[in-house]
Design a protein around this motif. Structure first.
Motif, PDB file in Angstrom:
ATOM      1  N   THR A  17       0.820  -1.209   0.000  1.00 51.56           N
ATOM      2  CA  THR A  17       0.000   0.000   0.000  1.00 51.56           C
ATOM      3  C   THR A  17       0.861   1.269   0.000  1.00 51.56           C
ATOM      4  O   THR A  17       0.327   2.370   0.081  1.00 51.56           O
ATOM      5  CB  THR A  17      -0.983   0.027   1.188  1.00 51.56           C
ATOM      6  N   ALA A  18       2.177   1.111  -0.090  1.00 52.68           N
ATOM      7  CA  ALA A  18       3.064   2.275  -0.228  1.00 52.68           C
ATOM      8  C   ALA A  18       2.741   2.968  -1.550  1.00 52.68           C
ATOM      9  O   ALA A  18       2.146   2.377  -2.457  1.00 52.68           O
ATOM     10  CB  ALA A  18       4.523   1.837  -0.203  1.00 52.68           C
ATOM     11  N   SER A  19       3.135   4.213  -1.665  1.00 51.16           N
ATOM     12  CA  SER A  19       2.823   4.982  -2.871  1.00 51.16           C
ATOM     13  C   SER A  19       3.374   4.324  -4.122  1.00 51.16           C
ATOM     14  O   SER A  19       4.359   3.588  -4.086  1.00 51.16           O
ATOM     15  CB  SER A  19       3.399   6.399  -2.753  1.00 51.16           C
ATOM     16  N   MET A  20       2.746   4.635  -5.232  1.00 55.53           N
ATOM     17  CA  MET A  20       3.235   4.135  -6.516  1.00 55.53           C
ATOM     18  C   MET A  20       4.585   4.760  -6.855  1.00 55.53           C
ATOM     19  O   MET A  20       5.360   4.169  -7.608  1.00 55.53           O
ATOM     20  CB  MET A  20       2.212   4.387  -7.621  1.00 55.53           C
ATOM     21  N   VAL A  21       4.896   5.900  -6.302  1.00 55.69           N
ATOM     22  CA  VAL A  21       6.223   6.488  -6.520  1.00 55.69           C
ATOM     23  C   VAL A  21       7.275   5.525  -5.987  1.00 55.69           C
ATOM     24  O   VAL A  21       8.230   5.177  -6.686  1.00 55.69           O
ATOM     25  CB  VAL A  21       6.344   7.882  -5.863  1.00 55.69           C
ATOM     26  N   LEU A  22       7.103   5.063  -4.761  1.00 54.27           N
ATOM     27  CA  LEU A  22       8.061   4.111  -4.189  1.00 54.27           C
ATOM     28  C   LEU A  22       8.021   2.782  -4.936  1.00 54.27           C
ATOM     29  O   LEU A  22       9.072   2.229  -5.274  1.00 54.27           O
ATOM     30  CB  LEU A  22       7.775   3.888  -2.702  1.00 54.27           C
ATOM     31  N   GLN A  23       6.838   2.264  -5.208  1.00 58.74           N
ATOM     32  CA  GLN A  23       6.745   0.966  -5.872  1.00 58.74           C
ATOM     33  C   GLN A  23       7.395   0.982  -7.256  1.00 58.74           C
ATOM     34  O   GLN A  23       8.136   0.062  -7.611  1.00 58.74           O
ATOM     35  CB  GLN A  23       5.282   0.536  -5.955  1.00 58.74           C
ATOM     36  N   PHE A  24       7.114   2.024  -8.039  1.00 58.89           N
ATOM     37  CA  PHE A  24       7.763   2.130  -9.350  1.00 58.89           C
ATOM     38  C   PHE A  24       9.263   2.314  -9.205  1.00 58.89           C
ATOM     39  O   PHE A  24      10.047   1.747  -9.964  1.00 58.89           O
ATOM     40  CB  PHE A  24       7.179   3.284 -10.171  1.00 58.89           C
ATOM     41  N   GLY A  25       9.686   3.121  -8.247  1.00 66.09           N
ATOM     42  CA  GLY A  25      11.119   3.340  -8.032  1.00 66.09           C
ATOM     43  C   GLY A  25      11.843   2.041  -7.728  1.00 66.09           C
ATOM     44  O   GLY A  25      12.920   1.777  -8.270  1.00 66.09           O
ATOM     45  N   LEU A  26      11.259   1.213  -6.883  1.00 66.76           N
ATOM     46  CA  LEU A  26      11.877  -0.070  -6.537  1.00 66.76           C
ATOM     47  C   LEU A  26      11.870  -1.032  -7.721  1.00 66.76           C
ATOM     48  O   LEU A  26      12.828  -1.784  -7.921  1.00 66.76           O
ATOM     49  CB  LEU A  26      11.180  -0.683  -5.320  1.00 66.76           C
ATOM     50  N   GLN A  27      10.809  -0.999  -8.530  1.00 70.48           N
ATOM     51  CA  GLN A  27      10.789  -1.821  -9.753  1.00 70.48           C
ATOM     52  C   GLN A  27      11.946  -1.433 -10.663  1.00 70.48           C
ATOM     53  O   GLN A  27      12.672  -2.293 -11.166  1.00 70.48           O
ATOM     54  CB  GLN A  27       9.479  -1.620 -10.518  1.00 70.48           C
ATOM     55  N   ILE A  28      12.098  -0.134 -10.864  1.00 64.68           N
ATOM     56  CA  ILE A  28      13.142   0.371 -11.758  1.00 64.68           C
ATOM     57  C   ILE A  28      14.528   0.002 -11.239  1.00 64.68           C
ATOM     58  O   ILE A  28      15.371  -0.492 -11.995  1.00 64.68           O
ATOM     59  CB  ILE A  28      12.990   1.898 -11.952  1.00 64.68           C
ATOM     60  N   LEU A  29      14.769   0.210  -9.953  1.00 59.83           N
ATOM     61  CA  LEU A  29      16.082  -0.103  -9.382  1.00 59.83           C
ATOM     62  C   LEU A  29      16.398  -1.591  -9.440  1.00 59.83           C
ATOM     63  O   LEU A  29      17.563  -1.971  -9.531  1.00 59.83           O
ATOM     64  CB  LEU A  29      16.176   0.417  -7.955  1.00 59.83           C
ATOM     65  N   SER A  30      15.368  -2.431  -9.412  1.00 62.11           N
ATOM     66  CA  SER A  30      15.604  -3.871  -9.496  1.00 62.11           C
ATOM     67  C   SER A  30      15.751  -4.343 -10.942  1.00 62.11           C
ATOM     68  O   SER A  30      15.931  -5.533 -11.191  1.00 62.11           O
ATOM     69  CB  SER A  30      14.492  -4.641  -8.789  1.00 62.11           C
ATOM     70  N   GLY A  31      15.675  -3.404 -11.895  1.00 61.53           N
ATOM     71  CA  GLY A  31      15.863  -3.743 -13.300  1.00 61.53           C
ATOM     72  C   GLY A  31      14.614  -4.273 -13.973  1.00 61.53           C
ATOM     73  O   GLY A  31      14.667  -4.736 -15.115  1.00 61.53           O
ATOM     74  N   LYS A  32      13.486  -4.205 -13.283  1.00 66.55           N
ATOM     75  CA  LYS A  32      12.225  -4.674 -13.863  1.00 66.55           C
ATOM     76  C   LYS A  32      11.569  -3.535 -14.632  1.00 66.55           C
ATOM     77  O   LYS A  32      11.590  -2.382 -14.196  1.00 66.55           O
ATOM     78  CB  LYS A  32      11.275  -5.147 -12.765  1.00 66.55           C
TER      79      LYS A  32
END
Length: 150
Positions: A17-32
């Motif tokens: 339920t964290a913001s999509m800013v954080l969720q997208f940021g973590l996706q990007i950093l993980s190379g996804k």
């Protein structure tokens, strides 16, 4: 205060339920590849940075009782979040667009009227989406390095 789509430091504990800013940021950093609903350039929310929320809370300490919107008053798209994050995180991953399984019940646009909040509290958001994400980027990297990959 009626909070709109808040993002910023100390939200990692919220998990999914964290913001999509954080969720997208973590996706990007993980190379996804960032996964967005089809038409995400037209799905808009009023995203507000936590530092503006703190300001709004402080301004209410001596304010008259009432209901006030804590937001920016500007709707921005999920596509814009991903584009800004990619710039700030030094990435250029292609987006993956998926059908929106909630299309019939999905809220496609939220935007706060903050004029009453400005008048009553003297509230003025200081962070655009670009400025907020830029300020938050180092914390997103820290979360990825210390919380996800620890």
């Amino acid at each position: 205060l009626r909070y709109f789509n808040v993002y910023g430091a100390r939200e990692f504990y919220k998990n999914k339920t964290a913001s999509m800013v954080l969720q997208f940021g973590l996706q990007i950093l993980s190379g996804k590849n960032p996964r967005l609903f089809e038409g995400s350039d037209k799905i808009k929310r009023d995203f507000v940075y936590i530092k503006d929320i703190v300001q709004a809370n402080l301004l209410t300490l001596n304010a008259a009782s009432g209901v006030y919107n804590a937001a920016t008053g500007i709707a921005r798209s999920f596509q814009e979040i991903v584009d800004i994050l990619q710039r700030e995180l030094g990435s250029n991953l292609p987006c993956e667009y998926i059908p929106n399984p909630y299309a019939r019940s999905y809220q496609f646009h939220t935007q706060a009227d903050i004029e009453p909040t400005k008048k009553a509290l003297g509230y003025e958001p200081k962070f655009s989406l670009e400025e907020g994400i830029k300020d938050y980027a180092a914390e997103i990297k820290r979360i990825y390095e210390e919380e996800i990959n620890a």
